[in-house]
Write a protein that holds these residues in place. Structure first.
Motif, mmCIF file in Angstrom:
data_model
loop_
_atom_site.group_PDB
_atom_site.id
_atom_site.type_symbol
_atom_site.label_atom_id
_atom_site.label_comp_id
_atom_site.label_asym_id
_atom_site.label_seq_id
_atom_site.Cartn_x
_atom_site.Cartn_y
_atom_site.Cartn_z
ATOM 1 N N GLN A 1 89.931 129.332 50.457
ATOM 2 C CA GLN A 1 89.643 130.698 50.524
ATOM 3 C C GLN A 1 88.185 131.124 50.902
ATOM 4 O OE1 GLN A 1 92.157 132.313 51.326
ATOM 5 N NE2 GLN A 1 92.020 134.579 50.791
ATOM 6 N N THR A 2 87.260 130.513 50.042
ATOM 7 C CA THR A 2 85.806 130.653 50.200
ATOM 8 C C THR A 2 85.262 130.243 51.501
ATOM 9 O OG1 THR A 2 85.656 130.384 47.811
ATOM 10 C CG2 THR A 2 83.585 130.274 49.108
ATOM 11 N N ALA A 3 85.813 129.221 52.043
ATOM 12 C CA ALA A 3 85.130 128.616 53.296
ATOM 13 C C ALA A 3 85.659 129.418 54.545
ATOM 14 C CB ALA A 3 85.464 127.150 53.433
ATOM 15 N N VAL A 4 86.977 129.766 54.234
ATOM 16 C CA VAL A 4 87.332 130.653 55.504
ATOM 17 C C VAL A 4 87.054 131.919 55.392
ATOM 18 C CG1 VAL A 4 89.722 131.509 56.331
ATOM 19 C CG2 VAL A 4 89.704 129.170 55.480
ATOM 20 N N ARG A 5 86.650 132.501 54.373
ATOM 21 C CA ARG A 5 86.001 134.033 54.423
ATOM 22 C C ARG A 5 84.746 133.860 54.860
ATOM 23 N NH1 ARG A 5 87.751 136.478 48.733
ATOM 24 N NH2 ARG A 5 86.843 138.268 49.631
ATOM 25 N N GLY A 6 84.046 132.801 54.293
ATOM 26 C CA GLY A 6 82.678 132.830 55.090
ATOM 27 C C GLY A 6 82.758 132.652 56.512
ATOM 28 N N GLU A 7 83.435 131.697 57.128
ATOM 29 C CA GLU A 7 83.432 131.761 58.601
ATOM 30 C C GLU A 7 83.902 133.100 59.204
ATOM 31 O OE1 GLU A 7 84.770 127.733 60.388
ATOM 32 O OE2 GLU A 7 86.035 127.987 58.617
ATOM 33 N N GLY B 1 91.367 129.249 64.984
ATOM 34 C CA GLY B 1 90.379 128.626 65.604
ATOM 35 C C GLY B 1 89.158 128.202 64.848
ATOM 36 N N SER B 2 89.237 128.492 63.711
ATOM 37 C CA SER B 2 87.886 127.971 62.724
ATOM 38 C C SER B 2 88.380 126.711 61.837
ATOM 39 C CB SER B 2 87.847 129.194 61.593
ATOM 40 O OG SER B 2 88.850 129.099 60.866
ATOM 41 N N ALA B 3 87.111 126.179 61.731
ATOM 42 C CA ALA B 3 87.257 124.788 61.020
ATOM 43 C C ALA B 3 87.958 124.853 59.822
ATOM 44 C CB ALA B 3 85.953 124.282 60.674
ATOM 45 N N GLY B 4 87.811 125.858 58.908
ATOM 46 C CA GLY B 4 88.551 126.135 57.764
ATOM 47 C C GLY B 4 89.959 126.370 57.971
ATOM 48 N N THR C 1 82.841 106.838 57.882
ATOM 49 C CA THR C 1 83.499 106.066 58.915
ATOM 50 C C THR C 1 84.996 106.039 58.994
ATOM 51 O OG1 THR C 1 81.886 104.405 58.828
ATOM 52 C CG2 THR C 1 83.685 103.801 59.857
ATOM 53 N N GLY C 2 85.680 106.576 59.930
ATOM 54 C CA GLY C 2 87.154 106.379 60.173
ATOM 55 C C GLY C 2 87.685 107.765 59.677
ATOM 56 N N ALA C 3 86.734 108.810 59.457
ATOM 57 C CA ALA C 3 87.253 109.867 58.948
ATOM 58 C C ALA C 3 86.523 111.249 59.522
ATOM 59 C CB ALA C 3 87.252 110.113 57.576
ATOM 60 N N GLU C 4 87.410 112.198 60.028
ATOM 61 C CA GLU C 4 86.922 113.351 60.667
ATOM 62 C C GLU C 4 87.202 114.509 59.638
ATOM 63 O OE1 GLU C 4 87.811 116.237 64.576
ATOM 64 O OE2 GLU C 4 88.258 114.298 64.648
ATOM 65 N N VAL C 5 86.096 114.976 59.054
ATOM 66 C CA VAL C 5 86.254 115.930 57.992
ATOM 67 C C VAL C 5 85.897 117.276 58.339
ATOM 68 C CG1 VAL C 5 85.185 114.156 56.586
ATOM 69 C CG2 VAL C 5 83.694 116.013 57.465
ATOM 70 N N SER C 6 86.627 118.266 57.599
ATOM 71 C CA SER C 6 86.502 119.608 57.902
ATOM 72 C C SER C 6 86.518 120.235 56.314
ATOM 73 C CB SER C 6 87.587 120.306 58.620
ATOM 74 O OG SER C 6 88.897 120.118 58.186
ATOM 75 N N VAL C 7 85.936 121.504 56.174
ATOM 76 C CA VAL C 7 86.098 122.147 54.884
ATOM 77 C C VAL C 7 87.151 123.214 54.769
ATOM 78 C CG1 VAL C 7 84.653 123.031 53.022
ATOM 79 C CG2 VAL C 7 84.032 121.090 54.329
ATOM 80 N N THR C 8 87.861 123.519 53.880
ATOM 81 C CA THR C 8 88.875 124.612 53.939
ATOM 82 C C THR C 8 88.715 125.197 52.410
ATOM 83 O OG1 THR C 8 90.851 125.530 54.482
ATOM 84 C CG2 THR C 8 90.850 123.298 53.432
ATOM 85 N N ASP D 1 76.538 127.457 52.231
ATOM 86 C CA ASP D 1 75.717 126.300 52.544
ATOM 87 C C ASP D 1 76.180 125.183 51.958
ATOM 88 O OD1 ASP D 1 73.894 128.266 53.719
ATOM 89 O OD2 ASP D 1 72.595 128.310 51.674
ATOM 90 N N THR D 2 76.824 125.003 50.729
ATOM 91 C CA THR D 2 77.386 123.810 50.254
ATOM 92 C C THR D 2 78.456 123.453 51.158
ATOM 93 O OG1 THR D 2 76.507 124.323 48.144
ATOM 94 C CG2 THR D 2 78.556 122.613 48.194
ATOM 95 N N ALA D 3 79.467 124.331 51.554
ATOM 96 C CA ALA D 3 80.441 123.992 52.376
ATOM 97 C C ALA D 3 79.910 123.687 53.619
ATOM 98 C CB ALA D 3 81.453 125.430 52.839
ATOM 99 N N GLY D 4 78.763 123.951 54.366
ATOM 100 C CA GLY D 4 78.143 123.626 55.655
ATOM 101 C C GLY D 4 77.843 122.244 55.209
ATOM 102 N N ARG D 5 77.200 121.801 54.236
ATOM 103 C CA ARG D 5 76.567 120.351 54.048
ATOM 104 C C ARG D 5 77.963 119.407 53.743
ATOM 105 N NH1 ARG D 5 72.519 123.358 51.122
ATOM 106 N NH2 ARG D 5 73.880 123.046 49.125
ATOM 107 N N LEU D 6 79.029 119.837 53.092
ATOM 108 C CA LEU D 6 80.203 119.052 53.205
ATOM 109 C C LEU D 6 80.646 118.776 54.565
ATOM 110 C CD1 LEU D 6 82.015 120.612 49.950
ATOM 111 C CD2 LEU D 6 81.180 118.429 50.220
ATOM 112 N N ALA D 7 80.903 119.715 55.304
ATOM 113 C CA ALA D 7 81.472 119.654 56.741
ATOM 114 C C ALA D 7 80.716 118.627 57.658
ATOM 115 C CB ALA D 7 81.554 121.081 57.240
ATOM 116 N N ALA D 8 79.492 118.501 57.293
ATOM 117 C CA ALA D 8 78.513 117.649 58.035
ATOM 118 C C ALA D 8 78.710 116.448 57.696
ATOM 119 C CB ALA D 8 77.129 118.296 57.972
#
Length: 701
Positions: free
Chosen positions: A497-503, A57-60, A488-495, A477-484
């Motif tokens: 181990q570091t990103a998932v453990r942060g979530e 259920g997480s973005a990562g 155009t034409g791309a839906e992004v998410s950040v994954t 915080d860097t992962a959050g900025r990347l996810a934002a």
């Protein structure tokens, strides 16, 4: 009268005791056969571990699922072999040729799918090669990593593990050995004889072989982190020895009263065995409460620890009685001192003082607990990394070498995943360059690798190296900025181990109140069923919350603030791993209920006999004080020995459990509980439907 002293549970345990006394050899043989079978299966098939955090259920997790669905081998274990030279540069012809031979040897190792080209750091004397295996992290074993690292040995160069290669297996054998030796010493002092002292260790070893072996085998079916085995070992040793201690104490007491062996064993299982079942049930129920958190690693640690507790309860109520039946009076053989079973005088005098001045002891002990718990208000959750390990460990050396040569972010890369709509027709799609360029411009990004396109063109990924370490909050915080990012034409998410453990840390913080409510209600309900006293159940829940708070205070002071961190093998403050406080809450709440159940059982027996609350409190503390203290001392020593582990998370678990049990068995059970029960008076035993019942006959047999 409580359920422990009468009712269905008492009748079931009485029948259980009679069965074991009639068939001791078949019972023992069944346990030994089960232990041998589990051990043989473990030796034959191994115990794979999976350190990757998942968070449905997480973005990562969504990004990781996309990678595994669209890129071949994306779910395989990936690590690094780090090469470091103290002399010539790695790009000198002779050294480069030697490294080429090394990579060829690594490529020939079984299960190695690919070996990347050597990458050199800015100093020219540190480099690494990526190693991808043909198995997932769950199937990666210590033997596989050893084969890779053995093949990587290069003359004149230091070879270090990184990534998945550095996470396979962190032994705690020295901690287990220390815990067993100290437990034996405490048991010898408590029982005064070698036979009685050795018996709990024998049953505890069988519990570990079966329980830990079963956890290891479960790793073939689902992801099991290595910490699950270590935590299971800690719990198995603690409760396995403690439950046996309680039963042996009751058995010797009944023998001393003149009961024959079979009658003493049946009486022991019916009374103390019932208490052990309820005590174990409180631990299991508390661990089950972790399931509402929606965090897979907590659910896994909950059911694996609960499995070990169930094995310990079964061993204490079947295997141990069978052994006692065969030993008979020889349980007191090989004495090393003159034993005085129970030795209630010191605890009786303490109970007298507490009962005479209950307000003084209630307020002073309550104030002490609040002081111990005060640092909890400053607790923050984070994630540890290899940089928090012991300075002399290979993992730490590899981490430091990579950070020095490539920057701290190399140890915790982020992956930017983009769903392309419509799908790209090839590598020349302008959105790929746009993704890489946009990622490189994000504050906190050191560099971004060129985008990779999946074979079907539907997904692209960009490997991003932050300029901060994995455990640094700025990385999230860097992962959050990347996810934002808006491409155009791309839906992004950040994954990654570091990103998932942060979530994971965020979800744990959000779900913590719900877990606390569920665990407290379920455990309190079980105590209510056991003693049929609502006030006692509510008081037990409150007391256990205080012991947990004291443990949280110790965690915050030692790990987050760094007080005494060097004394336990750390260089300084480290983040408190996100899932540790929630896991500790469930464990400590259950284990604290163990002592509450044993103390209240004795108090309730005296209350049913005398209907005098003050005398019941005094008798209960005098009767159980030495036993509970001995049991707690064993647990504290077992848990504290795991502070010697190189793994910071294990240190956190060991210290938190040791502090909480020490506080619980002394300040709470020795002072606060008897003081509060004295102040409450007969209200302790109020029930909406009070029924008279005949006085329990178990104490007479």
């Amino acid at each position: 009268m409580s359920t422990i002293e009468s009712g269905a549970m008492h009748r079931v345990m009485t029948r259980c005791g009679r069965f074991t006394t009639r068939h001791p050899w078949p019972v023992i043989a069944a346990w030994l056969l089960l232990a041998v079978t589990v051990a043989a299966l473990v030796l034959a098939f191994g115990r794979p571990v999976d350190e990757d955090a998942t968070l449905p259920g997480s973005a990562g997790q969504h990004g990781r699922d996309l990678l595994e669905a669209h890129f071949d081998g994306a779910g395989n274990a990936n690590g690094q072999v780090i090469l470091r030279s103290s002399g010539p540069r790695l790009d000198e012809p002779a050294t480069a040729a030697e490294i080429a031979r090394t990579t060829a040897r690594i490529g020939d190792v079984t299960h190695v799918a690919s070996v990347g080209e050597p990458v050199l750091g800015t100093d020219g004397r540190t480099g690494y090669v990526d190693v991808t295996l043909d198995v997932g992290p769950q199937e990666l074993t210590r033997e596989m990593t050893d084969e890779v690292l053995d093949a990587a040995e290069t003359p004149g160069l230091e070879t270090l593990p990184g990534g998945a290669l550095s996470r396979a297996g962190n032994g705690t054998g020295h901690s287990e050995a220390i815990g067993v030796v100290v437990a034996l010493a405490v048991l010898v002092v408590a029982f005064g004889g070698l036979v009685a002292a050795t018996l709990p260790l024998v049953t505890a070893v069988i519990v570990l072989v079966i329980g830990i072996g079963a956890i290891g085998l479960a790793g073939h079916l689902t992801g099991i982190p290595s910490v699950a085995t270590t935590l299971g070992t800690m719990i198995g040793l603690g409760v396995g020895i403690d439950y046996a201690l309680f039963l042996i104490t009751r058995y010797r007491s009944l023998l001393a009263r003149g009961h024959d062996v079979r009658h003493a064993v049946v009486g022991t299982v019916a009374s103390s065995g019932s208490a052990v079942v309820f005590a174990g049930a409180t631990v299991v129920v508390a661990l089950c409460g972790l399931g509402v958190a929606g965090v897979p690693i907590l659910t896994t640690l909950g059911w694996t620890s609960g499995l070990v507790v169930l094995v310990a309860v079964a061993s204490a109520t079947t295997l141990l009685p069978a052994l006692l039946t065969l030993l008979g009076p020889r349980i007191d053989a090989l004495p090393v001192r003159s034993a005085r079973p129970g030795r209630p005088s010191a605890w009786g005098r303490l109970a007298d003082r507490v009962i005479r001045r209950p307000w003084r002891y209630a307020l002073s002990s309550g104030l002490l607990l609040l002081v111990l718990a005060a640092p909890t208000l400053a607790m923050t959750l984070g994630q540890t990394d290899a940089g928090d390990r012991s300075a002399d460990s290979a993992e730490r050396a590899g981490y430091d070498a990579m950070a020095a040569a490539f920057g701290p972010g190399i140890n915790g890369p982020l992956t930017l995943v983009a769903e392309l709509r419509p799908a790209a027709t090839g590598p020349g799609d302008p959105r790929l360059a746009a993704l890489t360029g946009a990622a490189a411009k994000v504050p906190g990004v050191a560099r971004a690798h060129p985008a990779r396109l999946a074979p079907d063109g539907a997904v692209a990924s960009v490997r991003v190296i932050p300029d901060t370490a994995p455990s640094d909050p700025d990385t999230l915080d860097t992962a959050g900025r990347l996810a934002a990012l808006d491409v155009t034409g791309a839906e992004v998410s950040v994954t990654g181990q570091t990103a998932v453990r942060g979530e994971l840390a965020t979800r744990v913080g959000d779900r913590m109140p719900l877990v606390i409510v569920v665990v407290v209600l379920l455990s309190g309900l079980l105590v209510l069923v056991a003693f049929r006293a609502p006030v006692v159940a509510a008081k037990a829940a409150l007391m256990n919350l205080l012991s947990v708070a004291a443990a949280y205070g110790a965690l915050t002071a030692v790990f987050q603030w760094g007080w005494g961190a060097r004394l336990i093998g750390l260089d300084g403050p480290v983040p408190i791993e996100a899932y540790v406080p929630m896991m500790l809450f469930a464990l400590l709440f259950g284990l604290s209920m163990d002592y509450e159940v044993f103390l209240l059982t004795a108090v309730r027996e005296s209350w049913d006999r005398t209907r005098d609350n003050r005398r019941a409190v005094r008798d209960g503390l005098a009767e159980t004080g030495v036993v509970i203290t001995s049991a707690a001392l064993i647990m504290v020593c077992v848990f504290a020995s795991f502070v010697l582990s190189d793994e910071p998370v294990i240190k956190m678990m060991g210290l938190g459990l040791a502090v909480a049990i020490a506080v619980d068995a002394t300040v709470i059970r020795g002072l606060l509980v008897p003081a509060v029960m004295t102040l409450l008076g007969d209200a302790n035993w109020w029930t909406p439907r009070r029924r008279s019942a005949p006085v329990m006959s178990e104490r007479a047999g």
